[in-house]
Design a protein around this motif. Structure first.
Motif, PDB file in Angstrom:
ATOM      1  N   PRO A   5       0.688  -1.370   0.078  1.00 36.37           N
ATOM      2  CA  PRO A   5      -0.057  -0.075   0.043  1.00 36.37           C
ATOM      3  C   PRO A   5       0.660   1.210  -0.047  1.00 36.37           C
ATOM      4  N   THR A   6       0.343   2.335  -0.389  1.00 40.76           N
ATOM      5  CA  THR A   6       0.704   3.700  -0.262  1.00 40.76           C
ATOM      6  C   THR A   6      -0.096   4.466   1.014  1.00 40.76           C
ATOM      7  N   LEU A   7       0.415   5.292   1.761  1.00 41.33           N
ATOM      8  CA  LEU A   7      -0.613   5.546   2.905  1.00 41.33           C
ATOM      9  C   LEU A   7       0.205   7.004   3.191  1.00 41.33           C
ATOM     10  N   PHE A   8      -0.861   8.082   3.538  1.00 44.50           N
ATOM     11  CA  PHE A   8      -0.412   9.184   4.208  1.00 44.50           C
ATOM     12  C   PHE A   8      -1.195   9.446   5.493  1.00 44.50           C
ATOM     13  N   GLY A 143       5.887  11.163  -7.094  1.00 41.81           N
ATOM     14  CA  GLY A 143       5.045  10.034  -6.494  1.00 41.81           C
ATOM     15  C   GLY A 143       4.949   8.928  -7.590  1.00 41.81           C
ATOM     16  N   GLU A 144       4.358   9.616  -8.716  1.00 42.83           N
ATOM     17  CA  GLU A 144       4.209   8.518  -9.829  1.00 42.83           C
ATOM     18  C   GLU A 144       5.562   7.969 -10.317  1.00 42.83           C
ATOM     19  N   LYS A 145       6.536   8.259 -10.210  1.00 42.47           N
ATOM     20  CA  LYS A 145       7.827   7.835 -10.613  1.00 42.47           C
ATOM     21  C   LYS A 145       8.300   6.763  -9.602  1.00 42.47           C
ATOM     22  N   LEU A 146       7.859   6.883  -8.463  1.00 44.39           N
ATOM     23  CA  LEU A 146       8.139   5.991  -7.470  1.00 44.39           C
ATOM     24  C   LEU A 146       7.250   4.937  -7.269  1.00 44.39           C
ATOM     25  N   LYS A 147       6.301   4.903  -7.860  1.00 47.39           N
ATOM     26  CA  LYS A 147       5.182   3.829  -7.418  1.00 47.39           C
ATOM     27  C   LYS A 147       5.539   2.397  -7.761  1.00 47.39           C
ATOM     28  N   ASP A 148       6.441   2.245  -8.802  1.00 48.82           N
ATOM     29  CA  ASP A 148       6.864   0.822  -9.062  1.00 48.82           C
ATOM     30  C   ASP A 148       7.530   0.107  -8.056  1.00 48.82           C
ATOM     31  N   LEU A 149       7.906   0.843  -6.898  1.00 51.45           N
ATOM     32  CA  LEU A 149       8.558   0.487  -5.761  1.00 51.45           C
ATOM     33  C   LEU A 149       7.691  -0.703  -5.203  1.00 51.45           C
ATOM     34  N   ARG A 150       6.287  -0.147  -5.072  1.00 53.52           N
ATOM     35  CA  ARG A 150       5.454  -0.860  -4.378  1.00 53.52           C
ATOM     36  C   ARG A 150       5.360  -2.215  -4.631  1.00 53.52           C
ATOM     37  N   LYS A 151       5.841  -2.475  -5.893  1.00 52.90           N
ATOM     38  CA  LYS A 151       5.753  -3.969  -6.387  1.00 52.90           C
ATOM     39  C   LYS A 151       7.178  -4.579  -6.034  1.00 52.90           C
ATOM     40  N   ALA A 228       1.536   7.856  -6.347  1.00 52.06           N
ATOM     41  CA  ALA A 228       2.025   6.411  -6.190  1.00 52.06           C
ATOM     42  C   ALA A 228       0.803   5.651  -6.294  1.00 52.06           C
ATOM     43  N   ALA A 229      -0.379   6.200  -6.026  1.00 52.37           N
ATOM     44  CA  ALA A 229      -1.722   5.337  -5.761  1.00 52.37           C
ATOM     45  C   ALA A 229      -2.306   4.930  -7.127  1.00 52.37           C
ATOM     46  N   GLN A 230      -2.848   3.929  -7.350  1.00 55.01           N
ATOM     47  CA  GLN A 230      -3.556   3.513  -8.562  1.00 55.01           C
ATOM     48  C   GLN A 230      -5.071   3.356  -8.345  1.00 55.01           C
ATOM     49  N   THR A 232      -6.907   1.307  -9.206  1.00 53.25           N
ATOM     50  CA  THR A 232      -7.716  -0.147  -8.696  1.00 53.25           C
ATOM     51  C   THR A 232      -7.461  -0.306  -6.880  1.00 53.25           C
ATOM     52  N   ASP A 233      -6.582   0.568  -6.193  1.00 54.09           N
ATOM     53  CA  ASP A 233      -6.395   0.636  -5.000  1.00 54.09           C
ATOM     54  C   ASP A 233      -7.628   0.637  -4.036  1.00 54.09           C
ATOM     55  N   GLU A 234      -7.911   0.233  -3.119  1.00 59.59           N
ATOM     56  CA  GLU A 234      -8.967   0.286  -2.335  1.00 59.59           C
ATOM     57  C   GLU A 234      -8.323   1.542  -1.135  1.00 59.59           C
ATOM     58  N   LEU A 235      -9.596   2.494  -1.065  1.00 61.82           N
ATOM     59  CA  LEU A 235      -9.238   3.530  -0.163  1.00 61.82           C
ATOM     60  C   LEU A 235      -9.894   3.428   1.262  1.00 61.82           C
ATOM     61  N   GLN A 236      -8.940   3.401   2.345  1.00 63.77           N
ATOM     62  CA  GLN A 236      -9.514   3.558   3.524  1.00 63.77           C
ATOM     63  C   GLN A 236      -8.968   4.960   4.462  1.00 63.77           C
ATOM     64  N   VAL A 237      -9.964   5.351   4.898  1.00 62.16           N
ATOM     65  CA  VAL A 237      -9.574   6.793   5.748  1.00 62.16           C
ATOM     66  C   VAL A 237      -9.686   6.880   7.126  1.00 62.16           C
ATOM     67  N   TYR A 238      -8.735   7.227   7.666  1.00 60.22           N
ATOM     68  CA  TYR A 238      -8.787   6.980   9.331  1.00 60.22           C
ATOM     69  C   TYR A 238      -8.658   8.340   9.877  1.00 60.22           C
ATOM     70  N   ASN A 239      -8.772   8.655  11.122  1.00 62.82           N
ATOM     71  CA  ASN A 239      -8.615   9.720  12.005  1.00 62.82           C
ATOM     72  C   ASN A 239      -9.306  10.800  11.225  1.00 62.82           C
ATOM     73  N   GLU A 240     -10.357  10.914  10.992  1.00 57.33           N
ATOM     74  CA  GLU A 240     -10.900  11.951  10.105  1.00 57.33           C
ATOM     75  C   GLU A 240     -11.309  13.292  10.980  1.00 57.33           C
ATOM     76  N   ASP A 241     -10.324  14.102  11.453  1.00 55.70           N
ATOM     77  CA  ASP A 241     -10.699  15.041  12.443  1.00 55.70           C
ATOM     78  C   ASP A 241      -9.541  16.116  12.242  1.00 55.70           C
ATOM     79  N   CYS A 242     -10.284  17.206  12.824  1.00 58.41           N
ATOM     80  CA  CYS A 242      -9.256  18.334  13.161  1.00 58.41           C
ATOM     81  C   CYS A 242      -8.935  18.614  14.680  1.00 58.41           C
TER      82      CYS A 242
END
Length: 255
Positions: A5-8, A143-151, A228-230, A232-242
């Motif tokens: 995965p790639t995550l923020f 980020g696009e150039k780095l995404k192949d590292l995910r593989k 780096a995201a595609q 086809t990636d499933e998105l999950q959102v966490y800690n959605e708060d300020c």
């Protein structure tokens, strides 16, 4: 090997290192849900440099790049090994746009979160700096150039905050200003709708963008992750708060 995965992650205050709170518990939950990476490529808001640098240390030091916090924070070590081989691969992906660099280590944007996610410090880590001379579009393209590292078993990990305005923080406040929620929610809307261009062009949101992102160092790591995201990636959102008025803790996982 399955794609990592790639995550923020909205990393918030260094105090999360010593506190047991919902954010720390969620970071642990994220680590438990995803495959264990072979290595971690970290893009932290706290390595903000002229040009793009790639950390190639074999044994990166733990950097305590914060001031005025309890003494116990400065004694914490996160002795994860470096990943010089993967750093060289990243350099090949980025070409002339980046240089290898051994002057840095693991700053608190990286180790404060990863210490919760991977407390054994047994995963090799290398950082890519945030280029303070590049545009939002250029950061996304990196980020696009780095995404192949995910593989190759590399988890691409951005650490910052969607909303980060230190000048307007109120440490005793438990929630956010109206403009902080408005900007954070708008970015979340773009991401849920796979409107990456909307995030890259965040400045078109006008006054709320100026307040939420007075300096883009904490926002730009999100653009690497989106690049780096595609689809086809499933998105999950966490800690959605300020919190503290002007700080967003929202985190995104793609994969």
């Amino acid at each position: 090997m399955s794609m990592m995965p790639t995550l923020f992650v909205g990393h918030g205050s260094p105090m999360n290192v010593v506190e047991e709170n919902i954010y720390v518990r969620t970071w642990r939950q994220i680590a438990a849900k995803i495959p264990k990476p072979e290595a971690i490529l970290a893009i932290s808001a706290h390595w903000y440099t002229a040009g793009t640098k790639i950390m190639n240390n074999e044994k990166p030091r733990t950097i305590h790049d914060f001031y005025g916090f309890p003494e116990q924070l400065y004694s914490i070590d996160y002795p994860a090994p470096g990943a010089p081989d993967f750093a060289r691969k990243a350099a090949e992906q980025l070409g002339k746009e980046a240089v290898l660099d051994s002057s840095w280590g693991l700053d608190h944007g990286t180790w404060c979160v990863l210490r919760a996610m991977y407390p054994d410090a047994d995963i090799p880590i290398f950082q890519v700096s945030v280029n303070n001379q590049a545009s939002a579009e250029e950061h996304y393209a990196l980020g696009e150039k780095l995404k192949d590292l995910r593989k190759q078993g590399v988890m691409i990990f951005g650490s910052g905050n969607v909303v980060h305005n230190l000048g307007k923080i109120q440490f005793s406040r438990q929630d956010g200003y109206d403009w902080a929620y408005e900007f954070d929610n708008k970015v979340a809307e773009y991401i849920r709708n796979n409107d990456k261009a909307g995030v890259v062009n965040y400045e078109t949101l006008g006054r709320i963008a100026e307040l939420a992102v007075p300096i883009p160092d904490h926002f730009y790591p999100l653009l690497y992750v989106l690049g780096a995201a595609q689809e086809t990636d499933e998105l999950q959102v966490y800690n959605e708060d300020c919190i503290m008025g002007s700080l967003s803790m929202t985190s995104y996982v793609f994969g």
